[in-house]
Design a protein around this motif. Structure first.
Motif, short mmCIF file in Angstrom:
data_model
loop_
_atom_site.label_atom_id
_atom_site.label_comp_id
_atom_site.label_asym_id
_atom_site.label_seq_id
_atom_site.Cartn_x
_atom_site.Cartn_y
_atom_site.Cartn_z
N GLU A 32 0.82 -1.21 0.12
CA GLU A 32 -0.18 0.27 -0.06
C GLU A 32 1.04 1.24 0.02
OE1 GLU A 32 -2.91 2.20 3.12
OE2 GLU A 32 -2.29 0.22 3.59
N ARG A 33 0.33 2.38 -0.76
CA ARG A 33 0.90 3.64 -0.52
C ARG A 33 0.19 4.54 0.46
NH1 ARG A 33 3.37 6.18 -6.15
NH2 ARG A 33 4.78 4.28 -6.74
N ARG A 34 0.58 5.32 1.35
CA ARG A 34 -0.05 6.16 2.20
C ARG A 34 0.47 7.42 2.08
NH1 ARG A 34 0.01 2.83 8.05
NH2 ARG A 34 -1.01 0.91 7.19
N GLN A 35 -0.41 8.43 1.68
CA GLN A 35 -0.13 10.02 1.50
C GLN A 35 -0.63 10.72 2.71
OE1 GLN A 35 -0.51 11.24 -2.64
NE2 GLN A 35 -0.44 13.49 -1.96
N SER A 36 0.18 11.82 3.05
CA SER A 36 -0.05 12.54 3.99
C SER A 36 0.43 13.94 3.62
CB SER A 36 0.06 12.14 5.53
OG SER A 36 1.46 11.94 5.59
N ARG A 37 0.28 14.93 4.88
CA ARG A 37 0.89 16.53 4.15
C ARG A 37 1.52 16.87 5.48
NH1 ARG A 37 -0.14 18.05 -0.45
NH2 ARG A 37 0.87 20.18 -0.01
#
Length: 260
Positions: free
Chosen positions: A67-72
């Motif tokens: 899985e890829r997880r994106q946040s900021r």
């Protein structure tokens, strides 16, 4: 005569280019690439010649990535590629590509998530938008910790300017915080590299033999070995390009698997 030799004539430069293209084109034809290069024009010659000299970018492993997880954080994207079926709080390797590539481009260009899955590594790989201006220690690592990752000891991976940053940050944080560091053709001279501060950290250091940074990389490796550091890597075939960096990813990920 001058025009033919390409010396005094205003068209001399074009003459030299034509002769060089003819010679290179002949070599490519002998290797079976001439037709493709001719069809593509001057750029085709350059690209085909680069494939012969430097090698092409290998196809990524035919595996299902995690899985890829994106946040900021600090108004910048942080994208993390996880290993397949992660368990608990997995450690993280921070990736510093060349220049200010976006986090998504850094992962997509090098297919790091697929190479990670193929390696069997039980760590994640994190890329950050515009890493040169990011506060990795003060904001990115605490942010990753809040996202559920184990940041007590991290890995650092970079190439070119990113390789220099990986070495600098490893020297700054020390072995108490950095489990291992890997740098491909780092943009730093042996005289400026923080070698003594890396002695207690496992280091992977490598470069393509046709890369103009190969001599200084080899000098750094010799310096680290002389200081008693645990080193891996070396000078192998390739240039300062994406193809070389992708080819050494499996070796680098195996290195991180042994130390994270």
């Amino acid at each position: 005569m001058d025009a033919e030799r390409g010396e005094s004539s205003p068209h001399g430069g074009d003459g030299r280019l034509r002769r060089r293209a003819f010679l290179v084109g002949g070599g490519l034809t002998a290797l079976g690439l001439g037709g493709v290069a001719l069809a593509m024009g001057p750029d085709g010659f350059r690209d085909a010649y680069a494939r012969v000299v430097c090698g092409g970018v290998p196809d990524p492993p035919a595996v299902r990535p995690g899985e890829r997880r994106q946040s900021r954080v600090e108004n910048r994207a942080v994208i993390v590629a996880l290993p397949p079926a992660p368990q608990g709080r997995v450690p993280v390797v921070i990736m510093f590509p060349e220049g200010a590539e976006s986090a998504r481009a850094a992962l997509d260009l090098y297919s790091a998530d697929r190479y990670l899955a193929a390696s069997g590594g039980r760590f994640a790989v994190a890329a950050i938008d515009d890493w040169p201006s990011a506060d990795v220690v003060g904001t990115v690592l605490p942010h990753l910790e809040t996202q559920g990752f184990d940041t007590r000891k991290v890995g650092l991976l970079g190439w070119a300017a990113g390789g220099a940053e990986a070495l600098r940050l490893a020297a700054q944080l020390g072995s108490g915080r950095v489990a291992a560091v890997a740098a491909a053709s780092p943009a730093v001279t042996a005289a400026r590299a923080p070698l003594r501060d890396l002695v207690d950290i496992p280091v992977w250091l490598g470069c393509g033999e046709r890369d103009d940074r190969a001599p200084q990389t080899e000098t750094m490796l010799k310096g680290l070995k002389a200081l008693g550091a645990a080193t891996e890597g070396g000078i192998s075939s390739g240039c300062q390009d994406t193809a070389y960096r992708v080819r050494v990813l499996p070796e680098q990920f195996a290195f991180f698997s042994r130390h994270l």
